[in-house]
Design a protein around this motif. Sequence first.
Motif, short mmCIF file in Angstrom:
data_model
loop_
_atom_site.label_atom_id
_atom_site.label_comp_id
_atom_site.label_asym_id
_atom_site.label_seq_id
_atom_site.Cartn_x
_atom_site.Cartn_y
_atom_site.Cartn_z
N VAL A 81 0.85 -1.19 0.00
CA VAL A 81 0.00 0.00 0.00
C VAL A 81 0.89 1.24 0.00
N THR A 82 0.30 2.38 -0.31
CA THR A 82 1.09 3.61 -0.37
C THR A 82 1.37 4.21 1.00
N GLY A 83 0.56 3.86 2.00
CA GLY A 83 0.77 4.39 3.35
C GLY A 83 2.06 3.87 3.95
N THR A 84 2.65 4.66 4.83
CA THR A 84 3.88 4.26 5.52
C THR A 84 3.61 4.18 7.01
N ASN A 85 4.55 3.65 7.76
CA ASN A 85 4.39 3.59 9.21
C ASN A 85 4.25 5.01 9.78
N ALA A 86 5.00 5.95 9.25
CA ALA A 86 4.93 7.33 9.73
C ALA A 86 3.64 8.02 9.33
N SER A 87 3.04 7.56 8.21
CA SER A 87 1.83 8.19 7.70
C SER A 87 0.94 7.14 7.03
N SER A 130 11.97 -2.46 5.06
CA SER A 130 13.10 -3.35 5.34
C SER A 130 13.85 -2.91 6.60
N ALA A 131 13.50 -1.76 7.13
CA ALA A 131 14.07 -1.28 8.40
C ALA A 131 13.00 -1.41 9.48
N PRO A 132 13.39 -1.73 10.72
CA PRO A 132 12.40 -1.88 11.80
C PRO A 132 11.61 -0.59 12.04
N GLU A 133 10.28 -0.74 12.17
CA GLU A 133 9.40 0.39 12.46
C GLU A 133 8.44 0.00 13.58
N GLU A 134 8.09 0.99 14.39
CA GLU A 134 7.28 0.77 15.59
C GLU A 134 5.85 0.30 15.27
N VAL A 135 5.43 -0.79 15.95
CA VAL A 135 4.05 -1.26 15.80
C VAL A 135 3.33 -1.42 17.14
N ALA A 136 4.07 -1.40 18.25
CA ALA A 136 3.45 -1.48 19.58
C ALA A 136 4.35 -0.77 20.58
N TYR A 137 3.71 -0.27 21.67
CA TYR A 137 4.46 0.54 22.63
C TYR A 137 3.71 0.59 23.96
N ALA A 138 4.47 0.63 25.03
CA ALA A 138 3.92 0.93 26.35
C ALA A 138 4.97 1.76 27.09
N ALA A 139 4.52 2.70 27.92
CA ALA A 139 5.42 3.62 28.60
C ALA A 139 5.94 3.11 29.93
N GLY A 140 5.39 1.98 30.42
CA GLY A 140 5.82 1.47 31.71
C GLY A 140 5.65 -0.03 31.78
N PRO A 141 5.83 -0.61 32.97
CA PRO A 141 5.69 -2.06 33.13
C PRO A 141 4.29 -2.55 32.74
N VAL A 142 4.22 -3.74 32.15
CA VAL A 142 2.94 -4.30 31.71
C VAL A 142 2.90 -5.80 31.99
N THR A 143 1.69 -6.32 32.12
CA THR A 143 1.47 -7.76 32.25
C THR A 143 0.47 -8.18 31.18
N ALA A 144 0.91 -9.05 30.29
CA ALA A 144 0.06 -9.60 29.23
C ALA A 144 -0.69 -8.52 28.44
N ARG A 145 0.03 -7.52 27.99
CA ARG A 145 -0.56 -6.44 27.19
C ARG A 145 -0.51 -6.84 25.72
#
Length: 176
Positions: A81-87, A130-145
């Motif tokens: 698709v034409t969309g990118t991770n940034a947009s 082909s370069a790693p891009e962010e798909v998930a994130y958490a700002a602190g400790p998590v359990t089974a997120r």
Amino acid sequence: AGGATLSFTIEGLPVATSTEGVTTSIETTPTTVPFGSLPIGTPVTAAQRLTVSANAANGYTVFAYQRHTLLSETGDSIDPVTGTNASPAGWSSGCSTPAAGCYGYHSGEDVLAGGSTRFAANDSYARFDSAPEEVAYAAGPVTARSTDVVYQVKVTDQQAAGSYNSSVVYIVVPVF
């Protein structure tokens, strides 16, 4: 007091799973997204669930990249698709009419690092890079997120017939 802990799993999801505004058309496993024989002109949707547990004080980020585009044994490819991770782009605009086929992903993570909400809209698709891009994130400790990643592909009668494959790699980075 224990040391640093990190657990990361990928779960396949069954057909007819409702997630991120779509219903999956095929079943996935933790290691495969077997789209099979694709119908002409109809998107096929699949998803996997990424689950992280980490006691990292500053959370974690999951990155994804592809080893190569969707390629057939004869070297034909299905365009991203034409969309990118940034947009990211909506499916209908990101999978334009003149394309013989297209594929992309949607991250179910509504808020990424720095407060970005680029995947908050359900209809937001990006091309794998082909370069790693962010798909998930958490700002602190998590359990089974958990975060669901949706994959979608569509072909027209202009797409070369063949068996296509690619490989996506996920990397989880805790910040202790």
